[in-house]
Design a protein around this motif. Sequence first.
Motif, mmCIF file in Angstrom:
data_model
loop_
_atom_site.group_PDB
_atom_site.id
_atom_site.type_symbol
_atom_site.label_atom_id
_atom_site.label_comp_id
_atom_site.label_asym_id
_atom_site.label_seq_id
_atom_site.Cartn_x
_atom_site.Cartn_y
_atom_site.Cartn_z
ATOM 1 N N GLY A 1 0.785 -1.229 0.000
ATOM 2 C CA GLY A 1 0.000 0.000 0.000
ATOM 3 C C GLY A 1 0.816 1.278 0.000
ATOM 4 N N PHE A 2 2.076 1.193 -0.416
ATOM 5 C CA PHE A 2 2.887 2.411 -0.554
ATOM 6 C C PHE A 2 2.776 2.958 -1.972
ATOM 7 N N VAL A 3 2.792 4.288 -2.080
ATOM 8 C CA VAL A 3 2.923 4.919 -3.389
ATOM 9 C C VAL A 3 4.415 5.003 -3.699
ATOM 10 N N PRO A 4 4.871 4.445 -4.811
ATOM 11 C CA PRO A 4 6.287 4.563 -5.135
ATOM 12 C C PRO A 4 6.611 5.892 -5.813
ATOM 13 N N ALA A 5 7.776 6.440 -5.484
ATOM 14 C CA ALA A 5 8.298 7.645 -6.136
ATOM 15 C C ALA A 5 9.704 7.288 -6.614
ATOM 16 N N VAL A 6 9.863 7.189 -7.905
ATOM 17 C CA VAL A 6 11.134 6.734 -8.471
ATOM 18 C C VAL A 6 11.911 7.929 -9.012
ATOM 19 N N HIS A 7 13.085 8.174 -8.431
ATOM 20 C CA HIS A 7 13.976 9.237 -8.907
ATOM 21 C C HIS A 7 14.609 8.784 -10.218
ATOM 22 N N ALA A 8 14.267 9.468 -11.302
ATOM 23 C CA ALA A 8 14.838 9.152 -12.613
ATOM 24 C C ALA A 8 15.106 10.467 -13.326
ATOM 25 N N ILE A 9 16.362 10.724 -13.654
ATOM 26 C CA ILE A 9 16.740 11.995 -14.292
ATOM 27 C C ILE A 9 17.078 11.797 -15.767
ATOM 28 N N GLY A 10 17.908 10.829 -16.104
ATOM 29 C CA GLY A 10 18.278 10.608 -17.500
ATOM 30 C C GLY A 10 17.166 9.928 -18.292
ATOM 31 N N ASP A 11 17.262 10.021 -19.624
ATOM 32 C CA ASP A 11 16.195 9.441 -20.450
ATOM 33 C C ASP A 11 16.163 7.917 -20.367
ATOM 34 N N ALA A 12 17.348 7.281 -20.205
ATOM 35 C CA ALA A 12 17.347 5.823 -20.065
ATOM 36 C C ALA A 12 16.773 5.415 -18.705
ATOM 37 N N ALA A 13 17.033 6.200 -17.677
ATOM 38 C CA ALA A 13 16.465 5.906 -16.349
ATOM 39 C C ALA A 13 14.943 6.063 -16.379
ATOM 40 N N ASN A 14 14.456 7.084 -17.074
ATOM 41 C CA ASN A 14 13.006 7.253 -17.172
ATOM 42 C C ASN A 14 12.358 6.084 -17.915
ATOM 43 N N GLU A 15 13.055 5.579 -18.944
ATOM 44 C CA GLU A 15 12.534 4.416 -19.668
ATOM 45 C C GLU A 15 12.453 3.206 -18.730
ATOM 46 N N VAL A 16 13.496 2.981 -17.934
ATOM 47 C CA VAL A 16 13.503 1.861 -16.985
ATOM 48 C C VAL A 16 12.355 2.018 -15.982
ATOM 49 N N ALA A 17 12.169 3.244 -15.485
ATOM 50 C CA ALA A 17 11.111 3.489 -14.494
ATOM 51 C C ALA A 17 9.731 3.240 -15.103
ATOM 52 N N LEU A 18 9.511 3.737 -16.317
ATOM 53 C CA LEU A 18 8.206 3.544 -16.972
ATOM 54 C C LEU A 18 7.943 2.060 -17.211
ATOM 55 N N ASP A 19 8.955 1.339 -17.666
ATOM 56 C CA ASP A 19 8.797 -0.107 -17.893
ATOM 57 C C ASP A 19 8.415 -0.814 -16.589
#
Length: 242
Positions: free
Chosen positions: A58-76
Amino acid sequence: MADGAGLLRVGPLKVLIDGSLNTRTAYCVDPYPHGGHGLLTVSATELLDLLVRARESGFVPAVHAIGDAANEVALDAFAAAGITGRIEHAQFVRSQDFARFGGLGLTASVQPAHALDDRDAADSNWAGRTDRAFPLRSLLAAGATLALGSDAPVAALEPWTAMSAATTRSRPDGRGPWHPEQALTRQEALTASTRGRGTVRAGDPADLAVLDVDPLAASDAEFAAMPVAATLVAGRFTYGAF
Ligand SMILES: [Zn+2]
């Protein structure tokens, strides 16, 4: 849970999966001019495991992603885990990923002042690709929910600085605006800073700021240093009084 008189809340589960732009540790698709792609500090498999555990607890996750490859990993990972949440920073995003924020119901938690703090670093490290750096307009247009913040103590805890940076993409330092096509309107910046609450009625949560100037009519200079007459938290004055 401890009684915080309604003021204490458990925040999200924050997971940092890359570094930062200035240290060239933001994880990027293309190499930095000095070499390397930055750092992915949590693997895609580990991140998926953490998001699944967040969903089950029941936690809301907050993923720190700055680079475009990190954002892709987070979205996946959000897509695979079947959970929504927040991506913190989202400073550099592949064009094909903008719409995924909206599709996955994610909030892009962005710090507009960093766009101006880091414009030179972005111009040198992400040369030729800064049309998708600090892409507030692109994220909003693609259906993301935007949440504006300061990233304090990295930047000053001052919402008007953030909103001013978001709306003008410039500072009163004589330099012209940086990628003004990514700017927000005043109304959009206010909405993204107030969790979408535009009006207040009896019984609503009353965390309020009373302003001396209409933020929609103020000059850019007034808006950047908004005079605040009073603030209330949970209906009690915490600054100023009437
Ligand atoms: Zn962060």
